[in-house]
Design a protein around this motif. Structure first.
Motif, PDB file in Angstrom:
ATOM      1  N   ILE A 160       0.861  -1.184   0.000  1.00 40.40           N
ATOM      2  CA  ILE A 160       0.000   0.000   0.000  1.00 40.40           C
ATOM      3  C   ILE A 160       0.895   1.231   0.000  1.00 40.40           C
ATOM      4  O   ILE A 160       1.997   1.220   0.558  1.00 40.40           O
ATOM      5  N   LEU A 161       0.429   2.288  -0.653  1.00 37.29           N
ATOM      6  CA  LEU A 161       1.109   3.573  -0.663  1.00 37.29           C
ATOM      7  C   LEU A 161       0.325   4.540   0.208  1.00 37.29           C
ATOM      8  O   LEU A 161      -0.897   4.673   0.052  1.00 37.29           O
ATOM      9  N   LEU A 225       1.205  -2.557  -7.427  1.00 33.30           N
ATOM     10  CA  LEU A 225       0.582  -1.697  -6.427  1.00 33.30           C
ATOM     11  C   LEU A 225      -0.782  -1.216  -6.912  1.00 33.30           C
ATOM     12  O   LEU A 225      -0.889  -0.590  -7.964  1.00 33.30           O
ATOM     13  N   ILE A 226      -1.831  -1.478  -6.133  1.00 31.21           N
ATOM     14  CA  ILE A 226      -3.182  -1.066  -6.552  1.00 31.21           C
ATOM     15  C   ILE A 226      -3.922  -0.261  -5.481  1.00 31.21           C
ATOM     16  O   ILE A 226      -5.045   0.185  -5.723  1.00 31.21           O
ATOM     17  N   TYR A 227      -3.312  -0.056  -4.318  1.00 26.73           N
ATOM     18  CA  TYR A 227      -3.972   0.694  -3.248  1.00 26.73           C
ATOM     19  C   TYR A 227      -3.117   1.887  -2.835  1.00 26.73           C
ATOM     20  O   TYR A 227      -1.922   1.741  -2.571  1.00 26.73           O
ATOM     21  N   ALA A 228      -3.763   3.060  -2.748  1.00 21.18           N
ATOM     22  CA  ALA A 228      -3.069   4.259  -2.274  1.00 21.18           C
ATOM     23  C   ALA A 228      -4.026   5.109  -1.458  1.00 21.18           C
ATOM     24  O   ALA A 228      -5.218   5.213  -1.780  1.00 21.18           O
ATOM     25  N   LEU A 229      -3.489   5.710  -0.410  1.00 20.15           N
ATOM     26  CA  LEU A 229      -4.217   6.695   0.391  1.00 20.15           C
ATOM     27  C   LEU A 229      -3.416   7.985   0.392  1.00 20.15           C
ATOM     28  O   LEU A 229      -2.240   7.984   0.750  1.00 20.15           O
ATOM     29  N   ASP A 230      -4.051   9.076  -0.024  1.00 15.95           N
ATOM     30  CA  ASP A 230      -3.429  10.398   0.061  1.00 15.95           C
ATOM     31  C   ASP A 230      -4.128  11.151   1.183  1.00 15.95           C
ATOM     32  O   ASP A 230      -5.320  11.454   1.097  1.00 15.95           O
TER      33      ASP A 230
END
Length: 337
Positions: A160-161, A225-230
Protein backbone atom coordinates in the motif's frame (compact mmCIF):
# COMPACT_ATOMS: atom_id res chain seq x y z
CA UNK A 1 -32.31 23.78 34.34
CA UNK A 2 -28.65 23.04 34.94
CA UNK A 3 -26.26 25.10 32.83
CA UNK A 4 -22.60 24.99 31.89
CA UNK A 5 -19.83 26.94 30.20
CA UNK A 6 -19.38 26.44 26.46
CA UNK A 7 -17.55 28.07 23.55
CA UNK A 8 -19.88 28.95 20.69
CA UNK A 9 -19.56 29.89 17.06
CA UNK A 10 -22.24 32.58 16.95
CA UNK A 11 -21.18 34.19 13.66
CA UNK A 12 -19.11 32.75 10.82
CA UNK A 13 -15.65 34.28 10.48
CA UNK A 14 -15.87 35.68 14.01
CA UNK A 15 -14.03 34.50 17.14
CA UNK A 16 -15.61 31.89 19.38
CA UNK A 17 -17.55 33.32 22.32
CA UNK A 18 -17.65 31.91 25.87
CA UNK A 19 -21.11 31.59 27.43
CA UNK A 20 -22.02 30.48 30.93
CA UNK A 21 -25.67 29.51 30.44
CA UNK A 22 -25.58 26.66 27.92
CA UNK A 23 -27.94 23.83 28.88
CA UNK A 24 -26.27 20.60 30.01
CA UNK A 25 -27.47 17.89 27.60
CA UNK A 26 -29.27 14.80 28.92
CA UNK A 27 -28.33 11.40 27.45
CA UNK A 28 -30.94 9.60 25.41
CA UNK A 29 -31.20 5.88 24.73
CA UNK A 30 -27.83 4.52 23.57
CA UNK A 31 -25.91 7.53 24.86
CA UNK A 32 -23.76 8.54 27.81
CA UNK A 33 -23.02 11.96 29.21
CA UNK A 34 -19.32 12.89 29.50
CA UNK A 35 -17.72 15.34 31.91
CA UNK A 36 -15.18 16.63 29.40
CA UNK A 37 -11.51 16.80 30.35
CA UNK A 38 -9.94 17.30 26.89
CA UNK A 39 -11.33 18.52 23.57
CA UNK A 40 -9.09 17.98 20.55
CA UNK A 41 -9.01 20.46 17.67
CA UNK A 42 -8.55 19.53 14.00
CA UNK A 43 -8.14 21.62 10.84
CA UNK A 44 -11.84 21.29 10.00
CA UNK A 45 -12.68 23.12 13.24
CA UNK A 46 -10.86 26.19 11.94
CA UNK A 47 -12.68 25.93 8.62
CA UNK A 48 -15.99 25.61 10.48
CA UNK A 49 -15.33 28.79 12.43
CA UNK A 50 -14.02 30.78 9.46
CA UNK A 51 -16.06 29.45 6.51
CA UNK A 52 -19.10 27.78 8.04
CA UNK A 53 -18.04 24.29 7.00
CA UNK A 54 -20.80 21.92 8.19
CA UNK A 55 -22.23 24.46 10.64
CA UNK A 56 -23.34 27.40 8.48
CA UNK A 57 -27.05 26.75 9.01
CA UNK A 58 -26.74 25.36 12.55
CA UNK A 59 -25.63 28.35 14.58
CA UNK A 60 -24.84 28.75 17.39
CA UNK A 61 -22.56 25.72 17.17
CA UNK A 62 -19.92 24.04 19.34
CA UNK A 63 -16.70 22.71 17.81
CA UNK A 64 -14.39 19.73 18.50
CA UNK A 65 -15.32 16.15 17.69
CA UNK A 66 -12.42 14.58 19.63
CA UNK A 67 -13.88 14.32 23.13
CA UNK A 68 -12.29 12.71 26.19
CA UNK A 69 -13.60 12.64 29.75
CA UNK A 70 -15.41 10.57 32.35
CA UNK A 71 -18.91 9.15 32.15
CA UNK A 72 -21.19 11.26 34.35
CA UNK A 73 -24.63 9.89 33.38
CA UNK A 74 -25.92 6.90 31.42
CA UNK A 75 -28.92 6.76 29.11
CA UNK A 76 -31.35 3.89 28.67
CA UNK A 77 -30.27 0.62 27.03
CA UNK A 78 -26.58 1.31 27.66
CA UNK A 79 -24.37 -1.59 28.69
CA UNK A 80 -20.60 -1.80 28.96
CA UNK A 81 -20.11 1.64 30.51
CA UNK A 82 -20.42 2.86 34.09
CA UNK A 83 -20.36 6.27 35.73
CA UNK A 84 -16.71 7.17 36.30
CA UNK A 85 -15.35 5.31 33.25
CA UNK A 86 -12.73 7.26 31.31
CA UNK A 87 -13.76 7.30 27.64
CA UNK A 88 -12.94 8.85 24.28
CA UNK A 89 -15.60 9.70 21.73
CA UNK A 90 -16.05 10.76 18.12
CA UNK A 91 -18.76 13.40 18.40
CA UNK A 92 -21.59 12.96 15.93
CA UNK A 93 -21.16 14.72 12.61
CA UNK A 94 -24.11 13.24 10.72
CA UNK A 95 -26.36 16.07 11.89
CA UNK A 96 -23.65 18.27 13.47
CA UNK A 97 -25.20 17.80 16.90
CA UNK A 98 -23.43 20.31 19.14
CA UNK A 99 -24.46 18.34 22.21
CA UNK A 100 -21.73 15.84 21.24
CA UNK A 101 -18.97 18.41 20.69
CA UNK A 102 -16.07 18.90 23.06
CA UNK A 103 -15.75 22.63 23.76
CA UNK A 104 -18.15 22.52 26.69
CA UNK A 105 -18.08 21.13 30.21
CA UNK A 106 -20.52 18.26 29.53
CA UNK A 107 -21.14 16.48 26.22
CA UNK A 108 -23.04 13.45 24.98
CA UNK A 109 -21.65 10.43 23.15
CA UNK A 110 -23.29 7.63 21.18
CA UNK A 111 -21.95 4.45 22.73
CA UNK A 112 -21.28 3.01 19.25
CA UNK A 113 -18.78 5.84 18.63
CA UNK A 114 -16.83 5.75 21.87
CA UNK A 115 -14.61 3.41 23.85
CA UNK A 116 -12.82 3.26 27.18
CA UNK A 117 -9.44 4.95 27.47
CA UNK A 118 -6.85 2.35 28.51
CA UNK A 119 -4.63 3.03 31.49
CA UNK A 120 -1.46 3.23 29.39
CA UNK A 121 -2.36 6.58 27.76
CA UNK A 122 -3.34 10.01 29.08
CA UNK A 123 -6.49 11.96 28.27
CA UNK A 124 -4.43 14.25 26.01
CA UNK A 125 -3.03 11.26 24.13
CA UNK A 126 -6.50 9.74 23.80
CA UNK A 127 -7.84 12.92 22.22
CA UNK A 128 -5.46 12.50 19.27
CA UNK A 129 -7.26 9.34 18.18
CA UNK A 130 -11.04 9.54 17.51
CA UNK A 131 -11.23 11.62 14.32
CA UNK A 132 -7.88 10.63 12.84
CA UNK A 133 -8.01 6.91 13.51
CA UNK A 134 -11.60 6.80 12.21
CA UNK A 135 -10.67 8.64 9.01
CA UNK A 136 -7.68 6.39 8.37
CA UNK A 137 -9.68 3.27 9.22
CA UNK A 138 -12.59 4.14 6.92
CA UNK A 139 -10.19 5.05 4.11
CA UNK A 140 -8.40 1.71 4.22
CA UNK A 141 -11.12 -0.74 5.18
CA UNK A 142 -14.29 0.80 3.77
CA UNK A 143 -13.36 3.09 0.88
CA UNK A 144 -10.42 1.01 -0.43
CA UNK A 145 -12.20 -2.17 0.78
CA UNK A 146 -9.12 -3.85 2.19
CA UNK A 147 -10.32 -6.64 4.54
CA UNK A 148 -10.56 -5.47 8.16
CA UNK A 149 -7.75 -6.59 10.50
CA UNK A 150 -9.85 -8.93 12.64
CA UNK A 151 -11.18 -11.05 9.75
CA UNK A 152 -9.30 -13.81 7.96
CA UNK A 153 -11.57 -13.60 4.91
CA UNK A 154 -10.40 -11.75 1.82
CA UNK A 155 -6.94 -11.22 0.47
CA UNK A 156 -4.40 -9.02 2.21
CA UNK A 157 -2.73 -6.76 -0.35
CA UNK A 158 1.01 -7.12 -0.67
CA UNK A 159 1.60 -3.35 -0.70
CA UNK A 160 0.00 0.00 0.00
CA UNK A 161 1.11 3.57 -0.66
CA UNK A 162 0.39 6.25 1.96
CA UNK A 163 1.06 9.85 0.89
CA UNK A 164 1.28 12.31 3.77
CA UNK A 165 3.17 10.35 6.38
CA UNK A 166 3.80 13.52 8.37
CA UNK A 167 0.08 13.97 9.07
CA UNK A 168 -1.69 12.36 12.00
CA UNK A 169 -4.00 10.44 9.65
CA UNK A 170 -0.96 9.25 7.72
CA UNK A 171 0.73 7.94 10.85
CA UNK A 172 -2.40 6.10 11.94
CA UNK A 173 -2.89 4.66 8.45
CA UNK A 174 0.62 3.20 8.68
CA UNK A 175 -0.26 1.52 11.98
CA UNK A 176 -3.52 0.15 10.60
CA UNK A 177 -1.78 -1.21 7.51
CA UNK A 178 0.70 -2.99 9.76
CA UNK A 179 -2.20 -4.33 11.84
CA UNK A 180 -3.61 -5.81 8.61
CA UNK A 181 -0.19 -7.43 7.96
CA UNK A 182 0.43 -5.60 4.68
CA UNK A 183 4.04 -6.45 3.89
CA UNK A 184 5.12 -3.36 1.93
CA UNK A 185 3.98 -0.08 3.50
CA UNK A 186 5.45 2.68 1.35
CA UNK A 187 5.12 6.20 2.77
CA UNK A 188 5.78 9.60 1.20
CA UNK A 189 6.62 12.38 3.65
CA UNK A 190 7.22 12.43 7.37
CA UNK A 191 9.95 11.46 9.80
CA UNK A 192 11.60 8.25 8.59
CA UNK A 193 12.65 6.94 12.00
CA UNK A 194 9.22 7.53 13.53
CA UNK A 195 7.31 6.06 10.60
CA UNK A 196 9.46 2.93 10.44
CA UNK A 197 8.90 2.42 14.14
CA UNK A 198 5.16 2.57 13.46
CA UNK A 199 5.42 -0.01 10.67
CA UNK A 200 6.45 1.68 7.42
CA UNK A 201 8.85 -0.38 5.32
CA UNK A 202 9.92 2.50 3.02
CA UNK A 203 9.81 6.25 3.68
CA UNK A 204 10.41 8.60 0.75
CA UNK A 205 11.32 12.28 0.98
CA UNK A 206 8.42 14.22 -0.54
CA UNK A 207 10.82 17.03 -1.60
CA UNK A 208 12.66 14.92 -4.19
CA UNK A 209 10.33 15.92 -7.03
CA UNK A 210 7.45 13.98 -8.54
CA UNK A 211 9.48 11.89 -10.96
CA UNK A 212 12.02 10.79 -8.36
CA UNK A 213 9.31 10.07 -5.78
CA UNK A 214 7.32 7.92 -8.23
CA UNK A 215 10.46 5.99 -9.20
CA UNK A 216 11.28 5.23 -5.57
CA UNK A 217 7.73 4.08 -4.89
CA UNK A 218 7.89 1.73 -7.88
CA UNK A 219 11.31 0.46 -6.82
CA UNK A 220 9.84 -0.39 -3.42
CA UNK A 221 6.42 -1.75 -4.38
CA UNK A 222 6.85 -2.96 -7.95
CA UNK A 223 4.20 -2.75 -10.66
CA UNK A 224 1.46 -4.58 -8.76
CA UNK A 225 0.58 -1.70 -6.43
CA UNK A 226 -3.18 -1.07 -6.55
CA UNK A 227 -3.97 0.69 -3.25
CA UNK A 228 -3.07 4.26 -2.27
CA UNK A 229 -4.22 6.69 0.39
CA UNK A 230 -3.43 10.40 0.06
CA UNK A 231 -3.96 12.06 3.43
CA UNK A 232 -2.88 15.61 2.60
CA UNK A 233 -3.09 16.71 -1.03
CA UNK A 234 -5.46 18.80 -3.09
CA UNK A 235 -5.98 17.63 -6.72
CA UNK A 236 -2.73 19.12 -8.03
CA UNK A 237 -0.74 16.95 -5.64
CA UNK A 238 -2.46 13.64 -6.36
CA UNK A 239 -0.37 12.85 -9.44
CA UNK A 240 2.23 10.94 -7.43
CA UNK A 241 -0.32 8.37 -6.24
CA UNK A 242 -1.86 7.79 -9.66
CA UNK A 243 1.48 7.55 -11.45
CA UNK A 244 2.86 5.10 -8.88
CA UNK A 245 0.00 2.61 -9.24
CA UNK A 246 0.20 -0.48 -11.45
CA UNK A 247 0.32 -0.07 -15.23
CA UNK A 248 -1.55 -3.34 -15.80
CA UNK A 249 -4.01 -3.62 -12.90
CA UNK A 250 -6.95 -1.45 -11.85
CA UNK A 251 -5.99 0.65 -8.86
CA UNK A 252 -7.69 2.90 -6.31
CA UNK A 253 -6.64 6.18 -4.71
CA UNK A 254 -8.54 7.26 -1.59
CA UNK A 255 -8.15 10.88 -0.55
CA UNK A 256 -9.01 12.66 2.69
CA UNK A 257 -9.45 16.08 1.04
CA UNK A 258 -12.41 15.51 -1.31
CA UNK A 259 -12.12 18.74 -3.30
CA UNK A 260 -11.94 19.05 -7.09
CA UNK A 261 -11.21 16.47 -9.79
CA UNK A 262 -8.08 14.90 -11.26
CA UNK A 263 -7.93 14.65 -15.04
CA UNK A 264 -5.03 12.23 -15.44
CA UNK A 265 -5.95 9.22 -13.31
CA UNK A 266 -4.11 6.70 -15.51
CA UNK A 267 -7.29 4.59 -15.60
CA UNK A 268 -7.47 4.27 -11.81
CA UNK A 269 -10.33 5.15 -9.47
CA UNK A 270 -10.42 8.31 -7.32
CA UNK A 271 -12.40 7.69 -4.13
CA UNK A 272 -13.38 10.31 -1.55
CA UNK A 273 -13.34 9.74 2.19
CA UNK A 274 -16.25 11.89 3.36
CA UNK A 275 -16.68 12.97 6.98
CA UNK A 276 -20.12 11.42 7.21
CA UNK A 277 -18.59 8.00 6.39
CA UNK A 278 -17.03 8.00 9.85
CA UNK A 279 -20.30 7.74 11.79
CA UNK A 280 -22.33 4.54 12.14
CA UNK A 281 -20.14 2.93 9.48
CA UNK A 282 -20.11 -0.89 9.99
CA UNK A 283 -16.32 -1.41 9.71
CA UNK A 284 -15.70 1.68 11.84
CA UNK A 285 -18.12 0.45 14.51
CA UNK A 286 -16.12 -2.77 14.65
CA UNK A 287 -13.00 -0.70 15.18
CA UNK A 288 -14.53 1.12 18.15
CA UNK A 289 -15.25 -2.24 19.78
CA UNK A 290 -11.55 -3.14 19.51
CA UNK A 291 -9.75 0.20 19.79
CA UNK A 292 -9.11 0.00 23.54
CA UNK A 293 -7.39 -3.36 23.08
CA UNK A 294 -5.35 -2.14 20.13
CA UNK A 295 -4.05 0.79 22.20
CA UNK A 296 -3.37 -1.40 25.22
CA UNK A 297 -1.35 -3.80 23.04
CA UNK A 298 0.60 -0.99 21.38
CA UNK A 299 -0.80 -1.76 17.92
CA UNK A 300 -2.23 1.78 17.80
CA UNK A 301 -0.22 4.65 19.31
CA UNK A 302 -1.35 8.24 19.91
CA UNK A 303 0.10 10.98 17.74
CA UNK A 304 1.76 14.27 18.70
CA UNK A 305 -0.14 17.05 20.45
CA UNK A 306 0.26 20.31 22.32
CA UNK A 307 -1.78 21.02 25.45
CA UNK A 308 -3.62 24.33 25.92
CA UNK A 309 -5.14 25.10 29.31
CA UNK A 310 -8.69 26.27 29.89
CA UNK A 311 -12.07 26.58 28.23
CA UNK A 312 -11.26 30.14 27.27
CA UNK A 313 -12.12 31.98 24.07
CA UNK A 314 -8.66 33.46 23.71
CA UNK A 315 -6.92 30.11 24.12
CA UNK A 316 -9.07 28.28 21.58
CA UNK A 317 -9.24 31.08 19.03
CA UNK A 318 -5.44 31.34 19.11
CA UNK A 319 -5.14 27.58 18.43
CA UNK A 320 -7.58 27.84 15.51
CA UNK A 321 -5.68 30.86 14.17
CA UNK A 322 -2.52 28.73 14.14
CA UNK A 323 -4.29 26.20 11.90
CA UNK A 324 -5.40 29.02 9.60
CA UNK A 325 -1.88 30.42 9.43
CA UNK A 326 -0.17 27.04 8.95
CA UNK A 327 1.70 27.26 12.25
CA UNK A 328 0.39 24.23 14.12
CA UNK A 329 3.16 21.65 14.44
CA UNK A 330 1.16 19.39 16.77
CA UNK A 331 -2.54 18.80 17.33
CA UNK A 332 -3.86 21.32 19.92
CA UNK A 333 -5.70 19.75 22.84
CA UNK A 334 -7.84 21.99 25.06
CA UNK A 335 -7.72 21.00 28.74
CA UNK A 336 -11.19 21.71 30.12
CA UNK A 337 -11.31 19.79 33.39
Amino acid sequence: MATQRALLVEEICKPLVLVHDRSIPTPRSGQVQIKVTVAGLNPHDQRSRDTGLLIGDKLPAILSKDVVGTVSRIGEDVTGFRVGDRIMSLGSGAVMDSSQSGLQEYALADVVNCTKVPDNISDDEAATLPTNVSAAFVALFDVLQIPVPWEDSGTTPSAILIVGGGSNCGKLAVQLAKLRNIQQIVVVGGDEMRLKKLGATHVIDRHLGEGAVVKRIRDAAGDDLIYALDAVNMPQGLGVAFKALSTHKQGKVARLLPVGDVEDRRGHDLLDVLGLFLYHNPPCLGMWERLTGYVEDGAISPTSFSTRQGLEAGVVNAALDEYRNGKNKAKPQIRIG
